[in-house]
Structure formats: structure tokens, C-alpha cells
Write a protein that holds these residues in place. Structure first.
Motif, short mmCIF file in Angstrom:
data_model
loop_
_atom_site.label_atom_id
_atom_site.label_comp_id
_atom_site.label_asym_id
_atom_site.label_seq_id
_atom_site.Cartn_x
_atom_site.Cartn_y
_atom_site.Cartn_z
N TYR A 188 0.81 -1.21 0.00
CA TYR A 188 0.00 0.00 0.00
C TYR A 188 0.85 1.27 0.00
CZ TYR A 188 -3.27 -3.65 1.05
OH TYR A 188 -3.98 -4.83 0.99
N THR A 189 1.98 1.19 -0.69
CA THR A 189 2.85 2.36 -0.82
C THR A 189 2.81 2.95 -2.21
OG1 THR A 189 4.73 0.91 -1.35
CG2 THR A 189 4.42 1.52 0.96
N GLN A 190 2.27 2.20 -3.17
CA GLN A 190 2.25 2.67 -4.55
C GLN A 190 0.83 2.64 -5.10
OE1 GLN A 190 4.81 3.99 -6.61
NE2 GLN A 190 2.92 4.51 -7.70
N LEU A 191 0.23 3.83 -5.22
CA LEU A 191 -1.09 3.94 -5.84
C LEU A 191 -0.99 3.67 -7.34
CD1 LEU A 191 -2.63 7.13 -4.19
CD2 LEU A 191 -3.73 4.88 -4.29
N ILE A 192 -2.09 3.22 -7.90
CA ILE A 192 -2.23 3.06 -9.34
C ILE A 192 -3.40 3.91 -9.80
CG2 ILE A 192 -2.86 1.45 -11.20
CD1 ILE A 192 -0.01 1.06 -10.23
N ASP A 193 -3.21 4.66 -10.86
CA ASP A 193 -4.31 5.34 -11.52
C ASP A 193 -4.66 4.52 -12.75
OD1 ASP A 193 -6.15 6.90 -12.82
OD2 ASP A 193 -5.05 8.78 -12.52
N LEU A 203 1.91 8.22 -11.99
CA LEU A 203 2.11 6.93 -11.33
C LEU A 203 2.46 5.82 -12.30
CD1 LEU A 203 -0.92 7.20 -8.88
CD2 LEU A 203 1.48 7.70 -8.39
N ASN A 204 1.62 5.62 -13.28
CA ASN A 204 1.87 4.58 -14.27
C ASN A 204 1.75 5.10 -15.69
OD1 ASN A 204 -0.76 4.24 -12.64
ND2 ASN A 204 -1.40 3.60 -14.68
N GLY A 205 1.83 6.41 -15.85
CA GLY A 205 1.95 7.05 -17.16
C GLY A 205 0.87 6.66 -18.14
N ASN A 206 1.29 6.22 -19.31
CA ASN A 206 0.36 5.86 -20.37
C ASN A 206 0.04 4.38 -20.37
OD1 ASN A 206 -0.38 8.30 -21.83
ND2 ASN A 206 1.81 8.46 -22.30
N ASP A 207 0.16 3.75 -19.25
CA ASP A 207 -0.17 2.34 -19.10
C ASP A 207 -1.57 2.23 -18.50
OD1 ASP A 207 -0.19 -0.39 -18.83
OD2 ASP A 207 1.12 -0.42 -17.07
N SER A 208 -2.56 2.01 -19.33
CA SER A 208 -3.94 1.90 -18.86
C SER A 208 -4.18 0.54 -18.21
CB SER A 208 -4.92 2.09 -20.02
OG SER A 208 -6.25 1.86 -19.59
N TRP A 209 -4.95 0.55 -17.14
CA TRP A 209 -5.32 -0.69 -16.48
C TRP A 209 -6.76 -1.09 -16.81
CZ3 TRP A 209 -3.09 -2.94 -11.51
CH2 TRP A 209 -1.70 -2.76 -11.44
#
Length: 467
Positions: free
Chosen positions: A241-246, A255-261
């Protein structure tokens, strides 16, 4: 979270009426602004408590050898489907809109950057930057919640590693109450938080059980720090729980740039017609929180009624054009016109009121951004129809001149005639033999209402027209 409703009169409405075959009554409506006061979904204390519970549960599942995640990262990551859907049987076209994305600007207050470099997010003066996406229900948020109309579903396959239910779900202000939520860990170790659920609506599955993408998790509610029903969807890369993902890919996603989840990422703006409706009165869309809205929705009217026509839109933008049609049963147009939007809003509703001029099945049609939605409604002439549960009772002739005949299979024991102002004009009763006719020759020409009562307490009110 805080909801603020802005009711605008015609002069402030933000709409230009085009010169067309439009109704004489003006367009009315308002915007719905969700969380205008920028209240956080979780306090720092609540977040710490949640993380502690998640860590404890993961440790427990590991000790019991029931943890699905094996501790290794595979290539890539899970992809999410959209986590909110309308329930089966709901007539609305859609039931949601977005009020705020994750804030990528660490500064505060009012230092906002969402994944698309816009400002559809929020922070607080205390230093909270929004850590997820808020998906609120629209239209009639409380009614949708009461009717279980907006469902929260699993965005991806995973294992429930915590859930919390039993908390009050009609919150209207910032508070320290816990929310009702489900927490799911996926096969790549990532964890999704689904918060603010309706009390008692959560899946019956337990910690350690698996869920499939699209599986029901609960109902959108307003538990915890909230002033209206919405889902707070928050994602972490792993259970540290230290790294959020958008989940939304974009040029300003830090956070994860142009990498869509997302399996299929929705556009930044999602213009849509959420609902097209007809009503007997102006809907009470914004009662005092948390009172359920009164919709006054109806699809059956009398030829003498004034009907209220509504359109509930999502993500309208300045210069958008909305096309409107009131279509008669024979296919001709009573009205065919358009309006041009001059106020952008994530949710807005419009209404018009006017009478119609023909009996039969009508169509109310709205076209917005290439999308057309319709609703059908029927118009009848109540002067010639039996309308209520006293179905075997009728009167004739109608319109009439002097004496009104009553035909009924059961005795009519009481008859009351009132005028359009509600003043009683005549009262008759005959318990032993029943009433077969009423002499109304002394009445002036005009509209009246006759209420008949049977010997078993049944009642029926009929409109009368005196020639």
C-alpha cells in the motif's frame, strides 16, 4: 463527501433556445455538483486502520495456505472492467457519472491535475489529494440506492481479503464513521478498494473467497465520509500500500503514465443521456439530504393534463446541441426543436411542461451527441373512460345536459359532485336500493368531478362535462 445543488432560473440556466417549433413554456433545470466542498473519502486514521486489517487478513490467509496470490509478479498486470452497472430491469439508460479522478499534483490546496492534465479531481487544505475515482449515481441518487439500481461489480478476478458491512449508509457530511467496503486482491498482487457501499448489500462471500470479473459485490451507497451515493474505487500496486495506481492512462498520470489498467478505457468526457422521462409534476430532485427524491414519474395521462418532460444528461459541454421531439400517435410532431448548451456540467437535467392534443401512444425523444433515447407514454380521454378499481361502474351520457345515469353491478350507495375548486355541489345517498341516476340540470356548464362509493367501500372518481 459533499454535494451541492445549484438551481438556476431561466436567466441563469446556460441554454439558448433555438428558433424552432418549440413549446411556449421555457426550458428549466439545474446542475448537480457532487462533492463541491472537497471532502476526503477517508480520514488518515481510517486509511491506516484499513491497511492494518488488510495486512492482518493476508497474513491469516497465508498461514492457512488460502492466499491466492503467490507473491510473484507475472508479466503485465490485470485489466479492469467498469465497476458500476445498472441492475436488471432498470429503465434508465445509465446510472452514473464521474465527479473526481485521482489527483496527481501533490501540492495543495486547489492545486489539481488529473491523469488527462485537467482538473476533474480535488484536494483539501489539510493536505489530502484524492486517491481514487469517484463514480456517483445519476439521476435520483438516493432513489437508485433505495431501489438497489446501481450495482458495484468486481473489476477483475480476485480474492476478497477484507470486507466491512453494517455501517450507516445515508451519510450527509464529513464524519469519522467507517464505510462499508470490499477489498479484492488480484493474481498480480494488486489490490482494489470498493468503498461507500449500501448497508446490508455486500456480497455474501467471505474473506478468502474468490470473485470473478463482473461479479456482484454490493450496491452504491453513502456510508463513511460521504454526502451522496457514490463508489470510491482505489487501486494499489501490491499489499504494501505504498504505490497507488491510476487505472486511467494519460500524459499527466505520474504513477503509471500511459499504461492503462482498463480493458477499454473510457474517454475523459463521456457525454450521455442517462434518462428520458415523463412526469405528472416537476420531480423533486434535490430534497434535504438524505431524503429520497420524489420522481412523480408517470407514463399515463389524461388529454387535459399538463405533462412534464425531462432529460438527464452526463458531461454536457458548451456549444453541445440537444434535439427534442414530442411525437403524436400518428407520427407527426407537436414540437420539434433544439437547444444549445452554454454551461458545461458532469450532470444536468432539463424539463419542459406543456399539454398535448391527441389521445393514443406518444413518444418523447431526446438526441444528444449522436445518441437518441425515447420514452413512450399514453394519453386518454378520461371523460369517456372507467379509470379505477370500481371497474364495473360507469356513467352516461358524458358529456351530459341534465340527468346522469349510473350503471353498476353492485349498488352505488353514495354520490358526491364537486367543482374544479373542490367545492361540494351535490351529495346523494341511498344505502337500501342504491343510486341509479343523479339530476344535475341546475348546474352551470363546465367541468365537475363525481365520486361514487359502493356498499363495500369501493370508490371511483369520474370527470364530468356539463353542456
Amino acid at each position: 463527501m459533499k454535494s451541492q445543488i445549484t438551481i438556476l432560473l431561466l436567466a441563469l440556466l446556460g441554454v439558448n433556445i433555438a428558433k424552432a417549433q418549440s413549446p411556449e413554456t421555457p426550458v428549466n433545470g439545474s446542475a448537480y455538483v457532487f462533492n463541491a466542498e472537497k471532502s476526503p473519502c477517508l480520514t488518515n486514521e481510517a486509511r491506516k486502520s484499513i491497511i492494518q486489517e488488510l495486512e492482518n487478513n493476508v497474513a491469516m490467509l497465508q498461514n492457512e495456505q488460502r492466499l491466492n496470490y503467490n507473491g510473484t509478479h507475472r508479466d503485465g498486470h490485470v485489466l479492469f472492467s467498469w465497476p458500476v452497472q445498472k441492475a436488471d430491469g432498470i429503465d434508465f439508460n445509465d446510472v452514473w457519472s464521474i465527479s473526481g479522478y485521482l489527483d496527481h499534483n501533490a501540492a495543495y490546496p486547489n492545486q489539481l491535475t488529473d491523469y488527462d492534465c485537467g482538473t476533474t479531481t480535488y484536494d483539501t487544505s489539510a493536505g489530502y489529494n484524492h486517491q481514487g475515482v469517484d463514480i456517483y449515481t445519476w439521476p435520483f441518487p438516493w432513489k437508485l440506492m433505495d431501489d438497489d439500481s446501481a450495482e458495484i461489480i468486481a473489476a477483475a478476478d480476485g480474492q476478497i481479503i477484507a470486507k466491512g458491512d453494517g455501517q450507516y449508509d445515508r451519510s450527509c457530511n464529513f464524519n469519522s464513521n467507517p464505510w462499508n467496503a470490499v477489498y479484492v486482491q488480484h493474481s498480480d498482487g494488486s489490490v482494489a478498494w470498493y468503498g461507500h457501499m449500501k448497508n446490508g448489500s455486500l456480497t455474501t462471500k467471505s474473506v478468502g473467497d474468490m470473485v470473478a470479473e463482473g461479479e456482484y459485490l454490493g450496491i452504491v451507497g453513502s456510508s463513511g465520509n460521504s454526502t451522496g451515493p457514490h463508489l470510491h474505487f482505489e487501486v494499489y500496486e501490491d499489499n504494501s500500500y505504498t504505490q497507488l495506481i491510476d487505472p486511467f492512462a494519460g500524459d499527466c498520470n505520474s504513477l503509471n503514465g500511459n499504461d492503462s489498467w482498463w480493458v477499454e478505457q473510457k474517454p475523459y468526457l463521456k457525454p450521455n443521456i442517462n434518462a428520458v422521462m415523463t412526469h405528472s409534476q416537476v420531480p423533486d430532485l434535490f430534497p434535504t439530504c438524505p431524503t429520497t427524491e420524489t420522481t412523480f414519474e408517470s407514463s399515463a395521462f389524461d388529454i387535459s393534463d399538463t405533462i412534464y418532460f425531462t432529460a438527464f444528461l452526463r458531461d454536457q459541454v458548451v456549444d453541445d446541441v440537444i434535439y427534442l421531439k414530442a411525437i403524436r400517435p400518428n407520427g407527426t410532431y407537436l414540437y420539434d426543436w433544439n437547444i444549445t448548451v452554454v454551461t458545461s456540467a458532469s450532470s444536468w437535467y432539463y424539463y419542459w411542461s406543456f399539454p398535448v392534443d391527441a389521445v393514443g401512444e406518444w413518444t418523447w425523444e431526446v438526441t444528444f451527441k449522436g445518441q437518441t433515447e425515447t420514452t413512450n407514454f399514453t394519453v386518454s380521454d378520461a371523460l369517456n373512460l372507467d379509470e379505477s378499481s370500481f371497474s364495473q361502474t360507469s356513467v352516461y351520457p358524458n358529456p351530459f345536459y341534465d340527468v346522469l345515469q349510473i350503471r353498476s353491478k353492485v349498488p352505488v350507495t353514495k354520490a358526491i359532485v364537486v367543482d374544479v375548486l373542490g367545492k361540494m355541489i351535490k351529495r346523494s345517498s341511498n344505502i337500501s336500493e342504491g343510486i341509479q341516476h343523479i339530476n344535475l340540470e341546475t348546474l352551470s356548464a363546465g367541468l365537475y368531478f363525481l365520486t361514487l362509493e359502493g356498499n363495500d367501500g369501493q370508490q371511483k372518481t369520474i370527470k364530468l362535462l356539463k353542456n
